[in-house]
Design an enzyme around this catalytic site. Structure first.
Site, PDB file in Angstrom:
ATOM      1  N   ARG A 112      27.813  -3.410  -5.400  1.00  0.00           N
ATOM      2  CA  ARG A 112      27.451  -3.418  -3.985  1.00  0.00           C
ATOM      3  C   ARG A 112      27.418  -4.848  -3.474  1.00  0.00           C
ATOM      4  O   ARG A 112      26.980  -5.753  -4.164  1.00  0.00           O
ATOM      5  CB  ARG A 112      26.068  -2.792  -3.788  1.00  0.00           C
ATOM      6  CG  ARG A 112      26.073  -1.298  -3.701  1.00  0.00           C
ATOM      7  CD  ARG A 112      24.706  -0.745  -3.383  1.00  0.00           C
ATOM      8  NE  ARG A 112      23.757  -1.010  -4.459  1.00  0.00           N
ATOM      9  CZ  ARG A 112      22.843  -1.955  -4.436  1.00  0.00           C
ATOM     10  NH1 ARG A 112      22.711  -2.737  -3.377  1.00  0.00           N
ATOM     11  NH2 ARG A 112      22.031  -2.126  -5.449  1.00  0.00           N
ATOM     12  N   TYR A 123      34.297   0.498  -4.410  1.00  0.00           N
ATOM     13  CA  TYR A 123      33.349   0.639  -5.533  1.00  0.00           C
ATOM     14  C   TYR A 123      32.008   1.264  -5.136  1.00  0.00           C
ATOM     15  O   TYR A 123      31.381   0.850  -4.158  1.00  0.00           O
ATOM     16  CB  TYR A 123      33.081  -0.722  -6.168  1.00  0.00           C
ATOM     17  CG  TYR A 123      32.665  -0.603  -7.625  1.00  0.00           C
ATOM     18  CD1 TYR A 123      33.624  -0.592  -8.636  1.00  0.00           C
ATOM     19  CD2 TYR A 123      31.338  -0.456  -7.990  1.00  0.00           C
ATOM     20  CE1 TYR A 123      33.264  -0.449  -9.968  1.00  0.00           C
ATOM     21  CE2 TYR A 123      30.965  -0.318  -9.318  1.00  0.00           C
ATOM     22  CZ  TYR A 123      31.932  -0.315 -10.302  1.00  0.00           C
ATOM     23  OH  TYR A 123      31.577  -0.174 -11.623  1.00  0.00           O
ATOM     24  N   LYS A 166      24.070   5.567  -1.067  1.00  0.00           N
ATOM     25  CA  LYS A 166      23.108   4.626  -0.477  1.00  0.00           C
ATOM     26  C   LYS A 166      23.215   4.580   1.047  1.00  0.00           C
ATOM     27  O   LYS A 166      22.217   4.425   1.737  1.00  0.00           O
ATOM     28  CB  LYS A 166      23.304   3.225  -1.042  1.00  0.00           C
ATOM     29  CG  LYS A 166      23.385   3.156  -2.558  1.00  0.00           C
ATOM     30  CD  LYS A 166      22.119   3.569  -3.248  1.00  0.00           C
ATOM     31  CE  LYS A 166      22.274   3.308  -4.736  1.00  0.00           C
ATOM     32  NZ  LYS A 166      21.131   3.689  -5.521  1.00  0.00           N
ATOM     33  N   HIS A 218      14.468   5.852  -2.859  1.00  0.00           N
ATOM     34  CA  HIS A 218      15.289   5.457  -4.008  1.00  0.00           C
ATOM     35  C   HIS A 218      14.526   5.832  -5.280  1.00  0.00           C
ATOM     36  O   HIS A 218      13.994   4.965  -5.977  1.00  0.00           O
ATOM     37  CB  HIS A 218      15.517   3.938  -3.924  1.00  0.00           C
ATOM     38  CG  HIS A 218      16.569   3.419  -4.849  1.00  0.00           C
ATOM     39  ND1 HIS A 218      16.584   2.120  -5.289  1.00  0.00           N
ATOM     40  CD2 HIS A 218      17.650   4.019  -5.396  1.00  0.00           C
ATOM     41  CE1 HIS A 218      17.641   1.946  -6.080  1.00  0.00           C
ATOM     42  NE2 HIS A 218      18.298   3.068  -6.152  1.00  0.00           N
ATOM     43  N   SER A 277      17.840  -0.845  -8.633  1.00  0.00           N
ATOM     44  CA  SER A 277      19.078  -0.458  -9.303  1.00  0.00           C
ATOM     45  C   SER A 277      19.170  -1.081 -10.695  1.00  0.00           C
ATOM     46  O   SER A 277      18.831  -2.257 -10.879  1.00  0.00           O
ATOM     47  CB  SER A 277      20.284  -0.919  -8.483  1.00  0.00           C
ATOM     48  OG  SER A 277      20.267  -0.308  -7.224  1.00  0.00           O
ATOM     49  N   CYS A 282      17.465  -0.481 -13.460  1.00  0.00           N
ATOM     50  CA  CYS A 282      16.203  -0.741 -14.161  1.00  0.00           C
ATOM     51  C   CYS A 282      15.779   0.466 -14.997  1.00  0.00           C
ATOM     52  O   CYS A 282      14.621   0.593 -15.374  1.00  0.00           O
ATOM     53  CB  CYS A 282      15.096  -1.095 -13.176  1.00  0.00           C
ATOM     54  SG  CYS A 282      15.219  -2.765 -12.535  1.00  0.00           S
ATOM     55  N   ASP A 339      18.336   9.210  -8.886  1.00  0.00           N
ATOM     56  CA  ASP A 339      18.502   8.049  -8.000  1.00  0.00           C
ATOM     57  C   ASP A 339      17.839   8.199  -6.634  1.00  0.00           C
ATOM     58  O   ASP A 339      17.311   7.233  -6.109  1.00  0.00           O
ATOM     59  CB  ASP A 339      20.009   7.774  -7.818  1.00  0.00           C
ATOM     60  CG  ASP A 339      20.286   6.373  -7.286  1.00  0.00           C
ATOM     61  OD1 ASP A 339      19.568   5.431  -7.683  1.00  0.00           O
ATOM     62  OD2 ASP A 339      21.204   6.219  -6.463  1.00  0.00           O
ATOM     63  N   ARG A 375      30.267   2.063 -14.734  1.00  0.00           N
ATOM     64  CA  ARG A 375      29.544   3.297 -14.417  1.00  0.00           C
ATOM     65  C   ARG A 375      30.230   4.540 -14.960  1.00  0.00           C
ATOM     66  O   ARG A 375      31.441   4.545 -15.167  1.00  0.00           O
ATOM     67  CB  ARG A 375      29.474   3.447 -12.883  1.00  0.00           C
ATOM     68  CG  ARG A 375      28.764   2.303 -12.167  1.00  0.00           C
ATOM     69  CD  ARG A 375      27.299   2.542 -12.080  1.00  0.00           C
ATOM     70  NE  ARG A 375      26.546   1.435 -11.517  1.00  0.00           N
ATOM     71  CZ  ARG A 375      25.306   1.552 -11.050  1.00  0.00           C
ATOM     72  NH1 ARG A 375      24.688   2.707 -11.068  1.00  0.00           N
ATOM     73  NH2 ARG A 375      24.658   0.516 -10.594  1.00  0.00           N
TER      74      ARG A 375
HETATM   75  O1  SAT Z   1      24.785   1.467  -4.998  1.00  0.00           O
HETATM   76  S1  SAT Z   1      25.426   2.036  -6.166  1.00  0.00           S
HETATM   77  O2  SAT Z   1      25.638   3.438  -5.943  1.00  0.00           O
HETATM   78  O3  SAT Z   1      26.710   1.345  -6.409  1.00  0.00           O
HETATM   79  C1  SAT Z   1      24.473   1.870  -7.549  1.00  0.00           C
HETATM   80  C2  SAT Z   1      23.177   1.198  -7.349  1.00  0.00           C
HETATM   81  O4  SAT Z   1      23.148   0.038  -6.979  1.00  0.00           O
HETATM   82  O5  SAT Z   1      22.134   1.835  -7.590  1.00  0.00           O
HETATM   83 MN    MN Z   2      20.194   3.394  -7.242  1.00  0.00          MN
END
Ligand code: SAT
Ligand code: MN
Length: 602
Positions: A72, A211, A220, A240, A262, A264, A287, A379
């Site tokens: 990101r 990506y 997101k 989140h 993200s 973690c 998520d 990923r």
């Molecule tokens: O934002 S992503 O879906 O690429 C993954 C993340 O940062 O949690």
């Molecule tokens: Mn995430």
């Protein structure tokens, strides 16, 4: 095909976008297996997909992105609300009219020579009161197949939509194909990448990146940034957070949500294999959680997604066996390494690395190579339904009732293994206080401490100060007895030698057990300056190689560290002007007073 569309809003928006982007073709996704296979075959032909070994990894593919498009890009992510104040100091704001002019230029002719895929998707169980529908228009077949895994996608969604409204998600890789020009395996336009959100219009315009969260717009962009603004207006929460069901040896079950930044370990915790006999963890989501109060005054959560987009490196039989079982087939891997047997590999997947491999850039790799074989933000995209510990209620339109909310970050020092807030207001303050060492999920330096309130820093679609107030306000919508209890955890505390003190992963059930038992106050806890701490004997350490000293270290509260923590929080809050709620200043003052032993009553 387009003529058959029933929804007039969709018809006219699609016509408008086709006019602007000038794709060669338009294709409306029906979400079928046949369509998925055809798109995968197309991606194979264009060299975006490398098919994996059918025996070892059936029906699965590897994609290698452009080396400049791997995570990101927060500095190119914008909130285009009418005023800067509405976006707040933690977001990049752009004037919506100015941005629109720029976007119209960028998108003009951007899909030339490409197919525009129309992707109808539902975030949440189809038809659930908590679900919302979006349509993504994209010129990337890679996005289409990933969206098929990550969301409920296809014809049934259009049917459910009827003539209703939807969130408009427009995406382009930003590489028009001129007549006769050949394509590259991963088209993208990193110099011009922009991800713009219009919360007032429930729309997203994303350009230049293929990506993850930049391109799979249901995740997101919609389920957090746009949804958080919808949630603020309509008294719900878009967070989140992972969602898990925990069952104790007596068969009693409670659901929890947990927010971590993200990369973690949310996916690991979401599929945790409990090391304590009789305890079981089942997964609803890893998520994102959307939560609303039910008529009974309890908070109910759904997972708006239908798949996992998990970080590959570090995922192993030790850290997360259930993730490996989930992505054993029907999965898409992006930026991992390829073995000579045409299977995937990443750092820590196996105790011994393969003798040779092809790294994520497509170069020969051996364990002696200086660089990692898999990109740190590589990923797997894999269907939720393949998870062997999927919760029976994962698709329940009513959601699952939440007993506890857990906040965590990656902190080498200061924050204890677990503690509980005194009440909702204090819990909201704990959520707002989350800071974490940065990871590879976002572009930039790894390991730098940054404030990440509620793990929502890059994902809140409006002023974070107003978001804090929204959380406080939500707490007035039910009674203390029915509100979830709020906890903070830190799996990542290190000793003087820089080693993690707590073993983590499946052993985290020991912490969940304490949380489970605290929810109904089945066990006592100690009042400390920062919140309720466990009595050490209540952390079940049976069979664990952990010294008394180490356990003590996990819960040590250093006054000077915590005063510094309070200082940092005050500085952080100052950027919000009059926006942070008054109660946060009260919480800060009380925390300091308790740390200095000045306050006797709570
Ligand atoms: O934002 S992503 O879906 O690429 C993954 C993340 O940062 O949690
Ligand atoms: Mn995430």
């Amino acid at each position: 095909m387009v003529e058959q569309l029933q929804n007039l809003r969709l018809k006219s928006w699609l016509a408008e976008i086709a006019d602007l982007c000038k794709p060669e073709k338009i294709y409306i996704c029906d979400g079928s297996d046949r369509e998925y296979d055809e798109l995968c075959a197309l991606l194979e032909a264009s060299k975006t997909f490398i098919p994996l070994n059918q025996e070892k990894r059936p029906h699965s593919f590897l994609a290698r992105s452009d080396a400049r498009d791997v995570a990101r890009v927060e500095e190119r992510t914008f909130i285009c609300s009418p005023t800067e104040k509405e976006a707040g100091p933690t977001n990049n704001w752009r004037d919506p009219i100015e941005m629109r002019a720029e976007l119209l230029q960028l998108f003009d002719g951007c899909m030339k020579g490409r197919t525009l895929y129309v992707i109808p998707f539902s975030m949440g169980p189809l038809g659930s009161e908590l679900a919302e529908i979006g349509i993504e228009l994209t010129d990337s077949a890679y996005v289409a197949v990933n969206m098929r895994i990550m969301t409920r996608m296809g014809a049934a969604v259009l049917e459910q939509l009827g003539d209703g409204d939807f969130v408009k998600c427009l995406h382009s890789v930003g590489v028009p194909l001129e007549e006769g020009a050949s394509d590259v395996a991963w088209p993208c336009n990193p110099e011009k990448t922009v991800i713009a959100h219009y919360p007032q219009h429930s729309s997203v315009w994303s350009y230049g990146s293929g990506y993850g969260g930049n391109a799979l717009l249901g995740k997101k962009c919609f389920a957090l940034r746009i949804a958080s603004t919808m949630a603020q207006k309509n008294h719900w929460l878009a967070e989140h957070m992972l969602i898990v069901g925990v069952t104790n040896p007596e068969g009693e079950k409670k659901y929890f949500v947990a927010a971590f930044p993200s990369a973690c370990g949310k996916t690991n915790m979401a599929m945790l294999e409990a090391s304590l006999p009789g305890w079981k963890v089942e997964c609803v989501g890893d998520d994102i959680a959307w939560m609303k109060f039910g008529d009974d005054g309890r908070l109910y959560a759904i997972n708006p997604e239908a798949g996992f987009f998990g970080v590959a490196p570090g995922t192993s039989m030790k850290s997360n066996p259930n993730a490996l079982r989930t992505c054993a087939s029907n999965s898409i891997f992006t930026n991992v390494a390829l073995t000579p047997e045409q299977d995937v590999w990443w750092e820590k997947l196996t105790p011994e690395p393969p003798a040779t491999a092809t790294d994520w850039l497509g170069n020969p790799w051996t364990p002696e190579s200086a660089r990692a074989a898999a990109h740190p933000n590589s990923r797997f995209t894999t269907p939720l339904e393949q998870c062997p510990v999927l919760d029976p209620a994962w698709n329940d339109p009513a959601g699952v009732p939440i007993s506890g909310i857990i906040f965590g970050g990656r902190r080498s020092h200061t924050i204890p293994l677990v503690y509980q807030s005194f009440n909702w207001q204090h819990g909201v303050f704990l959520g707002a206080s989350v800071s974490s060492e940065t990871t590879a999920a976002m572009k930039g330096v790894v390991g730098k401490l940054r404030h990440d309130p509620f793990a929502m820093l890059p994902f809140c679609g409006y002023n974070m100060g107003d978001y804090f107030s929204h959380w406080l306000e939500m707490g007035t919508r039910s009674t203390a007895a029915k509100l979830p209890k709020i906890f903070a955890v830190n799996w990542f505390k290190k000793d003087a030698e820089g080693r993690f003190i707590w073993p983590g992963f499946g052993e985290n059930i020991r912490v969940l057990k304490w949380i489970f038992e605290r929810v109904d106050e089945d066990i006592e806890a100690q009042k400390s300056p920062i919140g309720y701490l466990p009595n050490l004997e209540d952390i079940d350490c049976t069979g664990l190689q952990l010294s008394k000293q180490a356990l003590g270290d996990l819960f040590a509260i250093e006054q000077s560290d915590w005063l510094q923590e309070a200082e940092g929080m005050q500085d952080y809050l100052s950027q919000f002007g009059e926006q942070p709620p008054d109660s946060f200043h009260e919480e800060l003052a009380q925390l300091r007073a308790r740390l200095k032993g000045e306050e006797s009553s709570l």
